[in-house]
Each structure stands twice: as structure tokens, then as C-alpha cells.
Design an enzyme around this catalytic site. Sequence first.
Site, PDB file in Angstrom:
ATOM      1  N   THR A   1       1.983  -4.670   4.685  1.00 57.48           N
ATOM      2  CA  THR A   1       2.046  -5.282   5.873  1.00 57.48           C
ATOM      3  C   THR A   1       1.610  -6.626   6.238  1.00 57.48           C
ATOM      4  O   THR A   1       2.031  -7.100   7.306  1.00 57.48           O
ATOM      5  CB  THR A   1       0.998  -4.234   6.525  1.00 57.48           C
ATOM      6  N   ASP A   2       0.981  -7.086   5.303  1.00 51.98           N
ATOM      7  CA  ASP A   2       0.280  -8.620   5.664  1.00 51.98           C
ATOM      8  C   ASP A   2       1.281  -9.416   6.157  1.00 51.98           C
ATOM      9  O   ASP A   2       1.061 -10.258   6.918  1.00 51.98           O
ATOM     10  CB  ASP A   2      -0.554  -8.940   4.347  1.00 51.98           C
TER      11      ASP A   2
ATOM     12  N   THR B   1       0.911  -1.236   0.109  1.00 56.21           N
ATOM     13  CA  THR B   1       0.025   0.060  -0.096  1.00 56.21           C
ATOM     14  C   THR B   1       0.883   1.303   0.052  1.00 56.21           C
ATOM     15  O   THR B   1       0.505   2.418  -0.650  1.00 56.21           O
ATOM     16  CB  THR B   1      -1.052   0.024   1.248  1.00 56.21           C
TER      17      THR B   1
ATOM     18  N   ASP C   1       2.150  -7.576  -3.879  1.00 55.53           N
ATOM     19  CA  ASP C   1       1.404  -7.535  -2.582  1.00 55.53           C
ATOM     20  C   ASP C   1       1.885  -8.599  -1.796  1.00 55.53           C
ATOM     21  O   ASP C   1       2.456  -9.540  -2.076  1.00 55.53           O
ATOM     22  CB  ASP C   1       0.110  -7.917  -3.027  1.00 55.53           C
ATOM     23  N   SER C   2       1.974  -8.078  -0.394  1.00 54.03           N
ATOM     24  CA  SER C   2       2.684  -8.964   0.302  1.00 54.03           C
ATOM     25  C   SER C   2       2.280 -10.202   0.646  1.00 54.03           C
ATOM     26  O   SER C   2       2.830 -11.135   1.254  1.00 54.03           O
ATOM     27  CB  SER C   2       3.274  -8.291   1.615  1.00 54.03           C
TER      28      SER C   2
ATOM     29  N   THR D   1       4.237  -9.038  15.237  1.00 53.21           N
ATOM     30  CA  THR D   1       3.463  -9.750  14.663  1.00 53.21           C
ATOM     31  C   THR D   1       2.254  -8.609  14.266  1.00 53.21           C
ATOM     32  O   THR D   1       2.004  -7.792  14.794  1.00 53.21           O
ATOM     33  CB  THR D   1       2.948 -11.040  15.373  1.00 53.21           C
TER      34      THR D   1
ATOM     35  N   THR E   1       2.511 -22.096  20.932  1.00 56.14           N
ATOM     36  CA  THR E   1       0.932 -21.804  21.518  1.00 56.14           C
ATOM     37  C   THR E   1       0.417 -20.879  20.709  1.00 56.14           C
ATOM     38  O   THR E   1       0.743 -20.029  20.056  1.00 56.14           O
ATOM     39  CB  THR E   1       1.088 -21.121  23.030  1.00 56.14           C
ATOM     40  N   GLN E   2      -1.005 -21.059  20.704  1.00 53.10           N
ATOM     41  CA  GLN E   2      -2.000 -20.139  20.177  1.00 53.10           C
ATOM     42  C   GLN E   2      -2.104 -18.845  20.791  1.00 53.10           C
ATOM     43  O   GLN E   2      -2.574 -17.957  20.357  1.00 53.10           O
ATOM     44  CB  GLN E   2      -3.380 -20.667  20.105  1.00 53.10           C
TER      45      GLN E   2
END
Length: 339
Positions: free
Chosen positions: A89-90, A13, A57-58, A165, A275-276
Amino acid sequence: MERSLLIVYTGGTIGMKENPETRALAPFNFEQIEQEVPELRRFGYNIVTESLAPLVDSSDVDVDFWLRLAGIIEARYNEFDGFVVLHGTDTMAYTASALSFMLCNLSKPVVLTGSQLPIGAIRTDGKENLLGALEIAAAQADNQAIVPEVAIFFNHVLLRGNRATKFGAARFDAFKSYNYPPLAEAGIAIRYHTQAIRPRGIGDLQVLKRFDAHVASLRLFPGIAQEAVEAVVGIPTLRGLVLETFGSGNAPSLPWLYDLLRHATSCGVIVVNTTQCAADSVTMAAYDAGLGLLQAGAISGADMTFEAVITKLMLALGEYPATNDATSYFLRNIAGEKS
Ligand code: ASP
């Protein structure tokens, strides 16, 4: 002395502008970035731009993209004091993690940034992000870079790349680092938290380039069916499996699950327990539910992000054909990615 900085524009972007007639977003010629951001001239830096061709586009980032990007940094490493990578950013946190493991002995800043609104939009966050990233990439004390590591600068905060993240899809503070403090914060002045920043690499830059993409991830959930796990664990070429578990690294106490995992690890598949939860760490011996995974041969993802785990595992498997060697590489702290 005038600092030299290389901006590598990869897509996303930030490099877009609204066509005033159609109102659609389209990439502009990044070589003309000074027309969009005239403030760049006021820094007094020697800024060179290079665009990756084709721009991506990432969401389309892959191993080949990382190799091309690291190749540019490697080829131009001695020409510049610092590098700013403009990236969608993705998947920025994946690229930042991959680069942090690929670029060994780093002694110069590699700062990734992007934006939520195109640089050509009135309320863009792209200008702040770009200008801040450049200032950080140029910052030196005693003729040495203040931030000699791969980092993400976004919304006034500098995060270690392999600790970051993406957490927000439509907000300016799009990145978080749950398990490591920021490296710097930009207010009226940029405040560097020097005790959190990695020491400079000693010796020449070395770039690791072998990835093995024969990895998969499996997110556990209550009620998960045996055939779903069998399908993933049974992939004939599988060499690495990232298991996204509950809490501090716990899995349901299903005997078939442990049998499948034990079988995989005994065939040389590296199973990583991660871990989630976004914050804190896996401690496999905390509950029986986690101990079972340890007994099945899983290794701990500790407090690494998913992005760091997956890129490190791919690099470990690519660089080290023997499972034992790949496992010991994976368990080491390579670039400050785990506590
Ligand atoms: N889809 C875009 C990308 O990641 C979004 C962005 O640039 O932030 O490339």
C-alpha cells in the site's frame, strides 16, 4: 463466456502469512493462492497468477519496477479480460498514477489492490480486497469492460488510480480521493458510477516507457532558509521541480525565492506549483503570493495528487526532451488526473 483474469503479485503485506511457530510474516508461494482463498474457485473465472521477481516491499518501487510491471501487462494484454495488481500500500498510488500515464488507449481494467493485514491473518482485509478487485476486473456490459482504467480497489471503494492517495497507515480505509468521486462502491452489489468512469481507449494499447528521474520536490514552510532552496534548485542535472506550496498555491513573498525560481525556469527547469492541501486546486492568480510564482515561470499542478504530479512530470521529461513539449504534455489532461 468465462472471463480470463491475470493477477500480478508484486509483493507487500497481502501476500504474507504468519509462520505459526515464529509468528513472523513471510511471503507465501502465490501460485498457491487458491489454498489461501478457496473462494476464488467459486467465481468461475479463469485466473492466472504471475509473480514479479524479486517481490518488493513497495517502498522499493522505482522506475524499473514500473517498466517491468507495465511490460507484463503489455505482453499479456490480449490474453486476458482484466488485470489485478497486488501491491504494497505504501506506494500503490504512485504505481497507479505511473501506469495510468504509461498505458495509453487502455480498454481493459487494471485494478490495484493490497491489504493492511496479511491474507493469512484471521481478520485480513486482503480477501475482500482481492475478491472485489477480481469481480471489478471481470465486470462487463455489452461485452466491454465497465472500468477500462487504472484504479485502486480498497476497503469496498474503487478509486481512480491517479486520484488516490494513501492517507492511513493502520486503518482499513487506507486510500482517499479528495478531488474525484469514487468509480464504484461495493456493498451487497457493486454499484458502478458510470458517469465518473473514463471511456474505453480506441485503438491498440501503447505503452510509454521513457522516464526522466531528474526531478525533485520541495515542500515550503514558514521560515524556510535560502540555502535549503538553493541546494535543491542548484542541482546541476535538475529538469523538474515540484514545489509544494500553501493553500491555493501560495509561497512566501521572499525576493530571493522568486529570483531562484525564475533563474531555474529560465534555464529550462519545469517548476510545478502544487498545494500542500489534500483537497482542491491550485489557482495561481488568486493572491499576489501565488501570482509571483506564475511570473517566475511556474506552472500549475491544478488539483492533481502529488503522486500524479511527480510520475507525470518524470514521464513528460522522459518522453519529450524539449522543455516546451514536456510542459504542454504535463498541462494536458492525460488520464483523468485533473479536473
Ligand atoms: N510496507 C508494505 C508495502 O507497501 C505495506 C503494505 O503492504 O501495505 O509494501
